[in-house]
Design a protein around this motif. Structure first.
Motif, short mmCIF file in Angstrom:
data_model
loop_
_atom_site.label_atom_id
_atom_site.label_comp_id
_atom_site.label_asym_id
_atom_site.label_seq_id
_atom_site.Cartn_x
_atom_site.Cartn_y
_atom_site.Cartn_z
N GLY A 173 -2.61 7.75 -14.24
CA GLY A 173 -2.97 8.62 -15.36
C GLY A 173 -3.93 7.96 -16.30
N LEU A 174 -4.08 8.57 -17.46
CA LEU A 174 -4.97 8.07 -18.51
C LEU A 174 -4.13 7.37 -19.57
N VAL A 175 -4.54 6.16 -19.93
CA VAL A 175 -3.80 5.39 -20.92
C VAL A 175 -4.80 4.64 -21.80
N GLN A 176 -4.41 4.41 -23.04
CA GLN A 176 -5.28 3.67 -23.95
C GLN A 176 -5.19 2.17 -23.67
N PRO A 177 -6.22 1.43 -24.02
CA PRO A 177 -6.14 -0.03 -23.87
C PRO A 177 -4.91 -0.60 -24.58
N GLY A 178 -4.24 -1.52 -23.91
CA GLY A 178 -3.01 -2.08 -24.43
C GLY A 178 -1.76 -1.35 -23.99
N GLY A 179 -1.93 -0.20 -23.38
CA GLY A 179 -0.81 0.60 -22.94
C GLY A 179 -0.24 0.14 -21.60
N SER A 180 0.74 0.90 -21.12
CA SER A 180 1.45 0.56 -19.88
C SER A 180 1.54 1.77 -18.97
N LEU A 181 1.61 1.48 -17.69
CA LEU A 181 1.87 2.47 -16.66
C LEU A 181 2.73 1.83 -15.58
N ARG A 182 3.50 2.66 -14.89
CA ARG A 182 4.28 2.18 -13.75
C ARG A 182 3.94 3.03 -12.54
N LEU A 183 3.42 2.39 -11.52
CA LEU A 183 3.10 3.06 -10.28
C LEU A 183 4.26 2.92 -9.30
N GLN A 224 5.04 7.14 12.95
CA GLN A 224 4.09 7.36 11.87
C GLN A 224 4.75 7.05 10.53
N VAL A 225 4.00 6.43 9.66
CA VAL A 225 4.49 6.05 8.34
C VAL A 225 3.65 6.77 7.28
N GLN A 226 4.32 7.32 6.29
CA GLN A 226 3.64 7.97 5.18
C GLN A 226 3.95 7.21 3.88
N LEU A 227 2.92 7.06 3.06
CA LEU A 227 3.07 6.43 1.76
C LEU A 227 2.64 7.42 0.70
N VAL A 228 3.47 7.61 -0.30
CA VAL A 228 3.16 8.53 -1.38
C VAL A 228 3.21 7.77 -2.70
N GLU A 229 2.06 7.73 -3.38
CA GLU A 229 1.96 7.04 -4.66
C GLU A 229 2.12 8.03 -5.80
N SER A 230 2.58 7.52 -6.92
CA SER A 230 2.67 8.33 -8.13
C SER A 230 2.64 7.41 -9.33
N GLY A 231 2.40 8.00 -10.50
CA GLY A 231 2.47 7.24 -11.74
C GLY A 231 1.14 6.93 -12.40
#
Length: 115
Positions: free
Chosen positions: A10-20, A1-8
């Motif tokens: 959220g709420l960001v304004q246009p033009g902003g950045s996020l890293r998943l 069995q394989v588990q995947l856990v995502e994070s990162g």
């Protein structure tokens, strides 16, 4: 069995950045591909970016030049760096792992781009 856990997500304004991040654990014998899919409200899930075992990548047209997928093979972790975010990038982002035997999904992480 394989588990995947995502994070990162959220709420960001246009033009902003996020890293998943997507951390894989469990009985992983081989990874052919890891990818990120996005599902916007009322729409089908679509592939946003993928990275293959040899390191090659591919992107959905609307994110080219803004998103970058990468991986840490030693940690079985994939990342999605998202820059210059737009409201149309809003959705639930799912990590997917394709092995030699099967495909696996994470639980998803919400990304909302709004002012």
């Amino acid at each position: 069995q394989v588990q995947l856990v995502e994070s990162g997500g959220g709420l960001v304004q246009p033009g902003g950045s996020l890293r998943l991040s997507c951390a894989a654990s469990g009985s992983i014998f081989s990874i052919n591909r890891m990818g990120w899919y996005r599902q916007a409200p009322g729409k089908q899930r679509e592939l946003v970016a993928a990275i293959h075992s040899g390191g090659s990548t591919n992107y959905e047209d609307s994110v080219k030049g803004r998103f970058t997928i990468s991986r840490d093979s030693a940690r079985n972790t994939a990342y999605l760096q998202m820059n210059s975010l737009k409201p149309e990038d809003t959705g639930v982002y799912y990590c997917h792992l394709l092995s030699a035997f099967s495909g696996y999904w994470g639980q998803g992480t919400q990304v909302t781009v709004s002012s």
